[in-house]
Motif scaffolding. Structure first.
Motif, PDB file in Angstrom:
ATOM      1  N   LEU A   1       0.830  -1.205   0.000  1.00  0.00           N
ATOM      2  CA  LEU A   1       0.000   0.000   0.000  1.00  0.00           C
ATOM      3  C   LEU A   1       0.864   1.256   0.000  1.00  0.00           C
ATOM      4  O   LEU A   1       0.543   2.244  -0.675  1.00  0.00           O
ATOM      5  CB  LEU A   1      -0.923   0.003   1.222  1.00  0.00           C
ATOM      6  N   GLY A   2       1.958   1.217   0.751  1.00  0.00           N
ATOM      7  CA  GLY A   2       2.852   2.372   0.790  1.00  0.00           C
ATOM      8  C   GLY A   2       3.447   2.686  -0.570  1.00  0.00           C
ATOM      9  O   GLY A   2       3.473   3.842  -1.002  1.00  0.00           O
ATOM     10  N   VAL A   3       3.914   1.653  -1.264  1.00  0.00           N
ATOM     11  CA  VAL A   3       4.488   1.860  -2.602  1.00  0.00           C
ATOM     12  C   VAL A   3       3.425   2.383  -3.567  1.00  0.00           C
ATOM     13  O   VAL A   3       3.681   3.294  -4.368  1.00  0.00           O
ATOM     14  CB  VAL A   3       5.104   0.549  -3.127  1.00  0.00           C
ATOM     15  N   LEU A   4       2.213   1.829  -3.490  1.00  0.00           N
ATOM     16  CA  LEU A   4       1.130   2.285  -4.373  1.00  0.00           C
ATOM     17  C   LEU A   4       0.785   3.747  -4.119  1.00  0.00           C
ATOM     18  O   LEU A   4       0.564   4.521  -5.065  1.00  0.00           O
ATOM     19  CB  LEU A   4      -0.110   1.407  -4.173  1.00  0.00           C
ATOM     20  N   LEU A   5       0.745   4.151  -2.861  1.00  0.00           N
ATOM     21  CA  LEU A   5       0.440   5.546  -2.540  1.00  0.00           C
ATOM     22  C   LEU A   5       1.522   6.487  -3.065  1.00  0.00           C
ATOM     23  O   LEU A   5       1.220   7.583  -3.554  1.00  0.00           O
ATOM     24  CB  LEU A   5       0.282   5.714  -1.023  1.00  0.00           C
ATOM     25  N   ILE A   6       2.777   6.059  -2.973  1.00  0.00           N
ATOM     26  CA  ILE A   6       3.867   6.889  -3.499  1.00  0.00           C
ATOM     27  C   ILE A   6       3.734   7.046  -5.010  1.00  0.00           C
ATOM     28  O   ILE A   6       3.886   8.150  -5.559  1.00  0.00           O
ATOM     29  CB  ILE A   6       5.229   6.273  -3.130  1.00  0.00           C
ATOM     30  N   LEU A   7       3.433   5.952  -5.711  1.00  0.00           N
ATOM     31  CA  LEU A   7       3.277   6.011  -7.164  1.00  0.00           C
ATOM     32  C   LEU A   7       2.077   6.873  -7.556  1.00  0.00           C
ATOM     33  O   LEU A   7       2.140   7.643  -8.526  1.00  0.00           O
ATOM     34  CB  LEU A   7       3.120   4.596  -7.726  1.00  0.00           C
ATOM     35  N   ILE A   8       0.982   6.751  -6.796  1.00  0.00           N
ATOM     36  CA  ILE A   8      -0.199   7.580  -7.075  1.00  0.00           C
ATOM     37  C   ILE A   8       0.127   9.055  -6.880  1.00  0.00           C
ATOM     38  O   ILE A   8      -0.275   9.914  -7.676  1.00  0.00           O
ATOM     39  CB  ILE A   8      -1.370   7.155  -6.166  1.00  0.00           C
ATOM     40  N   GLU A   9       0.868   9.358  -5.823  1.00  0.00           N
ATOM     41  CA  GLU A   9       1.237  10.751  -5.555  1.00  0.00           C
ATOM     42  C   GLU A   9       2.118  11.314  -6.666  1.00  0.00           C
ATOM     43  O   GLU A   9       1.982  12.471  -7.057  1.00  0.00           O
ATOM     44  CB  GLU A   9       1.973  10.834  -4.215  1.00  0.00           C
ATOM     45  N   ILE A  10       3.005  10.491  -7.191  1.00  0.00           N
ATOM     46  CA  ILE A  10       3.937  10.966  -8.216  1.00  0.00           C
ATOM     47  C   ILE A  10       3.254  11.133  -9.570  1.00  0.00           C
ATOM     48  O   ILE A  10       3.436  12.144 -10.255  1.00  0.00           O
ATOM     49  CB  ILE A  10       5.131   9.999  -8.336  1.00  0.00           C
TER      50      ILE A  10
ATOM     51  N   ALA B   1      -0.924  11.722   0.411  1.00  0.00           N
ATOM     52  CA  ALA B   1      -0.706  10.382  -0.149  1.00  0.00           C
ATOM     53  C   ALA B   1       0.775  10.025  -0.164  1.00  0.00           C
ATOM     54  O   ALA B   1       1.158   8.899   0.173  1.00  0.00           O
ATOM     55  CB  ALA B   1      -1.284  10.303  -1.564  1.00  0.00           C
ATOM     56  N   GLY B   2       1.618  10.974  -0.542  1.00  0.00           N
ATOM     57  CA  GLY B   2       3.050  10.703  -0.592  1.00  0.00           C
ATOM     58  C   GLY B   2       3.645  10.449   0.779  1.00  0.00           C
ATOM     59  O   GLY B   2       4.404   9.495   0.977  1.00  0.00           O
ATOM     60  N   VAL B   3       3.289  11.305   1.737  1.00  0.00           N
ATOM     61  CA  VAL B   3       3.805  11.133   3.104  1.00  0.00           C
ATOM     62  C   VAL B   3       3.296   9.828   3.705  1.00  0.00           C
ATOM     63  O   VAL B   3       4.052   9.070   4.331  1.00  0.00           O
ATOM     64  CB  VAL B   3       3.401  12.330   3.986  1.00  0.00           C
ATOM     65  N   SER B   4       2.005   9.549   3.508  1.00  0.00           N
ATOM     66  CA  SER B   4       1.437   8.298   4.024  1.00  0.00           C
ATOM     67  C   SER B   4       2.109   7.093   3.381  1.00  0.00           C
ATOM     68  O   SER B   4       2.366   6.082   4.045  1.00  0.00           O
ATOM     69  CB  SER B   4      -0.071   8.254   3.754  1.00  0.00           C
ATOM     70  N   GLY B   5       2.401   7.196   2.089  1.00  0.00           N
ATOM     71  CA  GLY B   5       3.073   6.098   1.398  1.00  0.00           C
ATOM     72  C   GLY B   5       4.452   5.819   1.959  1.00  0.00           C
ATOM     73  O   GLY B   5       4.836   4.657   2.148  1.00  0.00           O
ATOM     74  N   ILE B   6       5.200   6.876   2.231  1.00  0.00           N
ATOM     75  CA  ILE B   6       6.542   6.700   2.802  1.00  0.00           C
ATOM     76  C   ILE B   6       6.456   6.057   4.181  1.00  0.00           C
ATOM     77  O   ILE B   6       7.209   5.127   4.504  1.00  0.00           O
ATOM     78  CB  ILE B   6       7.268   8.056   2.879  1.00  0.00           C
ATOM     79  N   VAL B   7       5.521   6.544   5.005  1.00  0.00           N
ATOM     80  CA  VAL B   7       5.369   5.997   6.362  1.00  0.00           C
ATOM     81  C   VAL B   7       4.977   4.518   6.310  1.00  0.00           C
ATOM     82  O   VAL B   7       5.546   3.677   7.025  1.00  0.00           O
ATOM     83  CB  VAL B   7       4.317   6.803   7.147  1.00  0.00           C
ATOM     84  N   LEU B   8       4.017   4.175   5.454  1.00  0.00           N
ATOM     85  CA  LEU B   8       3.571   2.782   5.357  1.00  0.00           C
ATOM     86  C   LEU B   8       4.675   1.878   4.813  1.00  0.00           C
ATOM     87  O   LEU B   8       4.824   0.734   5.252  1.00  0.00           O
ATOM     88  CB  LEU B   8       2.335   2.691   4.463  1.00  0.00           C
ATOM     89  N   THR B   9       5.448   2.391   3.864  1.00  0.00           N
ATOM     90  CA  THR B   9       6.548   1.594   3.309  1.00  0.00           C
ATOM     91  C   THR B   9       7.591   1.287   4.377  1.00  0.00           C
ATOM     92  O   THR B   9       8.044   0.143   4.518  1.00  0.00           O
ATOM     93  CB  THR B   9       7.206   2.343   2.139  1.00  0.00           C
ATOM     94  N   VAL B  10       7.970   2.307   5.137  1.00  0.00           N
ATOM     95  CA  VAL B  10       8.957   2.110   6.204  1.00  0.00           C
ATOM     96  C   VAL B  10       8.407   1.166   7.271  1.00  0.00           C
ATOM     97  O   VAL B  10       9.111   0.264   7.747  1.00  0.00           O
ATOM     98  CB  VAL B  10       9.351   3.466   6.825  1.00  0.00           C
ATOM     99  N   LEU B  11       7.144   1.341   7.641  1.00  0.00           N
ATOM    100  CA  LEU B  11       6.540   0.461   8.648  1.00  0.00           C
ATOM    101  C   LEU B  11       6.469  -0.980   8.153  1.00  0.00           C
ATOM    102  O   LEU B  11       6.741  -1.919   8.909  1.00  0.00           O
ATOM    103  CB  LEU B  11       5.136   0.959   9.003  1.00  0.00           C
ATOM    104  N   GLY B  12       6.099  -1.158   6.885  1.00  0.00           N
ATOM    105  CA  GLY B  12       6.016  -2.506   6.337  1.00  0.00           C
ATOM    106  C   GLY B  12       7.352  -3.217   6.359  1.00  0.00           C
ATOM    107  O   GLY B  12       7.450  -4.386   6.758  1.00  0.00           O
ATOM    108  N   LEU B  13       8.403  -2.515   5.945  1.00  0.00           N
ATOM    109  CA  LEU B  13       9.744  -3.110   5.952  1.00  0.00           C
ATOM    110  C   LEU B  13      10.215  -3.386   7.376  1.00  0.00           C
ATOM    111  O   LEU B  13      10.820  -4.428   7.655  1.00  0.00           O
ATOM    112  CB  LEU B  13      10.727  -2.172   5.249  1.00  0.00           C
TER     113      LEU B  13
END
Length: 275
Positions: free
Chosen positions: A112-121, A130-142
């Protein structure tokens, strides 16, 4: 208070039954007469899985994941950076999942984090929630996928163990920082080498071959007034003379419906300011 005892003190106060320096002494203390000692030796598969879940290799995989996404965004259509990123993500999550360390929802957080980053871009102008949420979710997932025992189920409820989470977060953040730094340095070097010319367009587009330049009709809109058709953060759309144009705010953000004025046209881009 924390009570610390030596082995002899623990025996004195009946906190342990005895001390032993080796397996034979343990067996003697237990009073076992007939026994067979079996030495456990990990299989090659278990050794390989242990290597895959080691923090060092996981850090390298995170660097490949982030670097692959970065280079794919810089040179879309090549495919190799994206493929490397996907393969690294599979190698990263698969062993953790099969070992029972990573849970389904933790992997979903990363996706979901990666998808949000791509959507934001690609879909949303600017860089916002969306971009900030994507970064946070990506870091949390990893991070959560790497850390084992971060959530412990007790009779009283769930307990969050901060230590493994903090260690995993440290590995993730350092790996991402190194990946971004190396990607920036490597991208600058690639531009200056002949290797980049093989993957970049390096051909003249002459008018005699049918190529035409970008229309400059919008240049006549300089000084025209209109309204913000969407939010400009700083890019968005504006409405001028009943026509919708792509535009960029000269400074700051412009809310939808605000009055704007075209102040510049540069490289096929309208620049507007709020009036």
């Amino acid at each position: 208070e924390v009570l610390t005892l030596t082995a002899s003190e623990a025996m004195k106060h009946n906190y342990c039954e005895g001390t032993a320096d080796n397996i034979e002494e343990v067996i003697a203390l237990l009073g076992v007469e007939e026994y067979t000692i079996v030495d456990y030796k990990p299989t090659l598969l278990e050794k390989f899985m242990g290597l895959l879940v080691s923090p060092y290799l996981q850090g390298i995989l995170i660097m490949v994941i982030v670097g692959g996404i970065y280079f794919e965004l810089q040179t879309p259509g090549i495919g190799f950076p994206l493929a490397a990123s996907i393969i690294a993500a599979i190698i990263y999550f698969a062993p953790l999942y099969f070992e029972g360390i990573a849970q389904n929802w933790e992997i979903i957080l990363f996706v979901l984090g990666v998808l949000l980053i791509l959507i934001e871009i690609f879909a949303i102008p600017g860089f916002g929630v969306a971009g900030v949420s994507g970064i946070v979710l990506t870091v949390l997932g990893l991070t959560l996928s790497m850390s084992a025992g971060d959530i412990v189920i007790l009779e009283e409820g769930l307990e969050f163990n901060l230590e493994p989470f903090a260690k995993s977060l440290f590995v993730v953040m350092i790996s991402m920082f190194l990946s971004i730094t190396l990607s920036l340095l490597l991208s600058q070097r690639l531009v200056k080498t002949n290797l980049f010319s093989r993957i970049a367009l390096n051909k003249e587009q002459n008018t005699k071959d049918g190529y035409i330049s970008v229309s400059t009709e919008q240049n006549a809109l300089i000084g025209s007034a209109g309204t913000a058709f969407t939010v400009l953060r700083p890019s968005g759309k504006v409405l001028i003379n009943d026509e919708i144009y792509d535009a960029k705010a000269l400074t700051g953000y412009i809310e939808e419906g605000d009055q704007i004025k075209v102040v510049r046209y540069d490289i096929a881009q309208l620049y507007v300011k709020k009036v």
